[in-house]
Design a protein around this motif. Structure first.
Motif, PDB file in Angstrom:
ATOM      1  N   ASP A   1       0.829  -1.289  -0.525  1.00 41.64           N
ATOM      2  CA  ASP A   1      -0.040   0.086   0.044  1.00 41.64           C
ATOM      3  C   ASP A   1       0.775   1.426  -0.168  1.00 41.64           C
ATOM      4  O   ASP A   1       0.522   2.447   0.409  1.00 41.64           O
ATOM      5  CB  ASP A   1      -0.939   0.205   1.230  1.00 41.64           C
ATOM      6  N   PHE A   2       1.749   1.278  -1.197  1.00 41.94           N
ATOM      7  CA  PHE A   2       2.056   2.270  -1.395  1.00 41.94           C
ATOM      8  C   PHE A   2       1.941   3.052  -2.873  1.00 41.94           C
ATOM      9  O   PHE A   2       1.969   2.269  -3.090  1.00 41.94           O
ATOM     10  CB  PHE A   2       3.930   2.234  -0.544  1.00 41.94           C
ATOM     11  N   ALA A   3       2.771   4.260  -2.161  1.00 47.01           N
ATOM     12  CA  ALA A   3       1.927   5.022  -3.672  1.00 47.01           C
ATOM     13  C   ALA A   3       3.110   4.896  -4.930  1.00 47.01           C
ATOM     14  O   ALA A   3       3.936   5.022  -4.970  1.00 47.01           O
ATOM     15  CB  ALA A   3       2.424   6.749  -4.302  1.00 47.01           C
ATOM     16  N   TYR A   4       2.888   4.358  -6.212  1.00 44.91           N
ATOM     17  CA  TYR A   4       3.628   3.688  -7.257  1.00 44.91           C
ATOM     18  C   TYR A   4       2.400   4.104  -8.747  1.00 44.91           C
ATOM     19  O   TYR A   4       1.566   3.615  -8.601  1.00 44.91           O
ATOM     20  CB  TYR A   4       3.637   2.103  -7.223  1.00 44.91           C
ATOM     21  N   GLU A   5       3.254   4.290  -9.869  1.00 44.41           N
ATOM     22  CA  GLU A   5       2.836   4.663 -10.407  1.00 44.41           C
ATOM     23  C   GLU A   5       3.295   3.788 -12.189  1.00 44.41           C
ATOM     24  O   GLU A   5       4.375   4.920 -12.625  1.00 44.41           O
ATOM     25  CB  GLU A   5       1.782   5.977 -10.877  1.00 44.41           C
ATOM     26  N   GLN A   6       2.614   3.193 -12.680  1.00 36.30           N
ATOM     27  CA  GLN A   6       4.017   2.918 -14.355  1.00 36.30           C
ATOM     28  C   GLN A   6       3.339   3.803 -15.822  1.00 36.30           C
ATOM     29  O   GLN A   6       2.791   3.351 -16.322  1.00 36.30           O
ATOM     30  CB  GLN A   6       3.116   1.739 -14.727  1.00 36.30           C
TER      31      GLN A   6
END
Length: 477
Positions: free
Chosen positions: A79-84
């Motif tokens: 549950d951490f912020a990540y964006e591909q």
């Protein structure tokens, strides 16, 4: 005696701790700072590199690609912020096309998926603010962006949930072999362990050389200067935009962040001082000069802060991971793409330690962690219900980032939790907005003092001697 001691609570050390918590063992993480994520991990480009750049056949290349592949599932699990969002390496001259082709072929050899070269028309459609001089680019759809603090805290919290202990403000001064393991000398006394993991960032060469003087290592601190721009500039680019090294030099990157800002940098300046994280006028001038080569009209006047980070550079430009002496495991020279590689680095180190100590699986291991609740992600009705249940979520403390008291309380009471203004800032973004903590610091200090049971004069910006209050006005009269 501990089973395992890890020196360093950066992203690599915390990844090792989390993966090792899959096994039944007494694990302790030591750090000389007051919190996790206080070194290289706190100040970097926040990029999840696809893996096309590292030399084919290197450990760096293998772990970069593996770490990048692991990141989407890990982000959901922890549950951490990540964006591909994908990345582009922009070619600014037809003369440099052979270098672009070579990078593409290296990426294919490394196993990077989806790579292709896009021409000017498609590139301009993908990035309307791309330079007029751009002729083509290498498109890597698996490239991404992440919150480096969020990733590191998530790994640490999940490790702690599974039994790992953390000890801060503990500087390691020496290590030496002893019967059955290693003695770890610190400013707070000597500790003993069966196995020692050296994940000490820019200082990893010190401990490596204590364990294996016959094969010395030298890590150079490589400083990178950055500009961070306001949310209003956050969509100036849609993907991470790199410059292909060519006749214009290496250049700098321009990227959106997972929190909606725009990040521009870094420089790459080798320095002798491993604590020198101050920006310089020359470094920032270099970023300002080079940033516009690949991306035009960057609104640098919307800069809200500048910062510098240090990378642990070793001349051979590869990661050094392995058992260099019985019970001593190096996790050294973890420079870029170390953040991208962290999930794979942790797994590799855990495999080595498991085999060395013959560890058994932890039957109670829980791979999940829930991040700090952000009320802004809730619907109006859900938020109203939350505030009714816990009024602290209705008290806005940081106006720039709309951070509530409830989020700050959550950050303080986690394990490991925030004990300083920077600890709160990195976990909740209170103080990361355009006023840079100008308004919210006093209130955050009040909350920290109340919840930690200390006087406000004991609250620091980032641990150590960084106290905010040095006296009272009445005392000086």
């Amino acid at each position: 005696m501990h089973d395992i001691i890890i020196i360093g609570a950066g992203v690599a050390g915390c990844a090792c701790a989390r993966e090792l918590s899959r096994y039944t063992a007494d694990i302790l993480v030591l750090d000389k700072e007051e919190d996790v994520c206080c070194g290289t991990s706190k100040a970097n480009s926040a990029i999840v590199h696809a893996g096309y750049d590292a030399a084919h056949g290197s450990l760096m290349a293998r772990l970069n690609v593996e770490g990048s592949r692991r990141m989407p599932a890990l982000a959901k699990e922890l549950d951490f912020a990540y964006e591909q969002c994908g990345s582009l390496v922009v070619c600014l001259s037809d003369d440099d096309r052979p270098a672009l082709q070579k990078l593409y072929e290296n990426g294919l050899a490394n196993g990077v998926e989806g790579l292709r070269i896009v021409e000017r028309a498609e590139l301009a459609a993908m990035e309307p603010n791309i330079s007029d001089n751009a002729v083509a680019a290498l498109w890597a759809p698996t490239g991404g962006i992440v919150c480096p603090f969020g990733l590191t805290y998530a790994l640490a919290e999940n490790a702690a949930k599974n039994g790992v202990q953390f000890q801060f403000d503990t500087k390691v001064t020496g290590v030496h072999p002893m019967a059955g393991g290693w003695a770890v000398e610190t400013e707070n006394g000597t500790l003993e362990t069966r196995c020692l993991v050296n994940a000490a960032g820019v200082y990893a060469d010190n401990f490596h050389n204590m364990a294996d003087a016959a094969h010395p290592m030298k890590i150079t601190a490589r400083r990178g200067d950055y500009f961070l721009l306001d949310h209003t500039a956050g969509r100036h680019v849609r993907h991470t935009v790199f410059q292909l090294p060519g006749k214009y030099g290496k250049g700098v990157l321009v990227t959106p962040t997972v929190h909606g800002n725009l990040l521009v940098g870094p420089t790459a300046i080798d320095i002798d001082d491993k604590e020198a994280t101050a920006t310089t006028a020359a470094g920032l001038a270099e970023v300002r000069e080079k940033s516009g080569l690949a991306v035009k009209d960057i609104p640098l006047r919307q800069t809200i802060t500048s910062f510098a980070g240090l990378r642990a550079h070793e001349a051979r430009h590869d990661f050094f991971i392995g058992e260099i002496a019985p019970g001593f495991i190096d996790c050294a020279a973890i420079e870029s793409p170390g953040l991208s590689s962290a999930p794979a680095i942790g797994a590799m180190v855990a495999d080595i330690v498991r085999d060395s100590l013959q560890l058994k699986e932890n039957p109670h291991f829980d791979p999940t962690r829930k991040g700090i609740l952000d009320p802004k992600t809730l619907s109006f009705d859900e938020r109203a219900a939350l505030i009714k249940q816990n009024p602290a979520y209705g008290q806005i403390i940081c106006r720039c980032e709309s951070v509530t008291e409830g989020e700050i309380l959550d950050a303080i009471h986690r394990t490991p939790g925030a004990r300083s203004l920077d600890g709160v800032k990195r976990r909740t973004r209170a103080g990361m907005g355009r006023c840079q903590a100008g308004f919210c610091s006093p209130r955050v200090m009040e909350i920290l003092a109340r919840e930690l049971g200390v006087d406000q004069s004991e609250i620091t910006k980032s641990g150590g001697a960084s106290k905010i209050i040095v006296g009272t006005t009445k005392d000086s009269l």
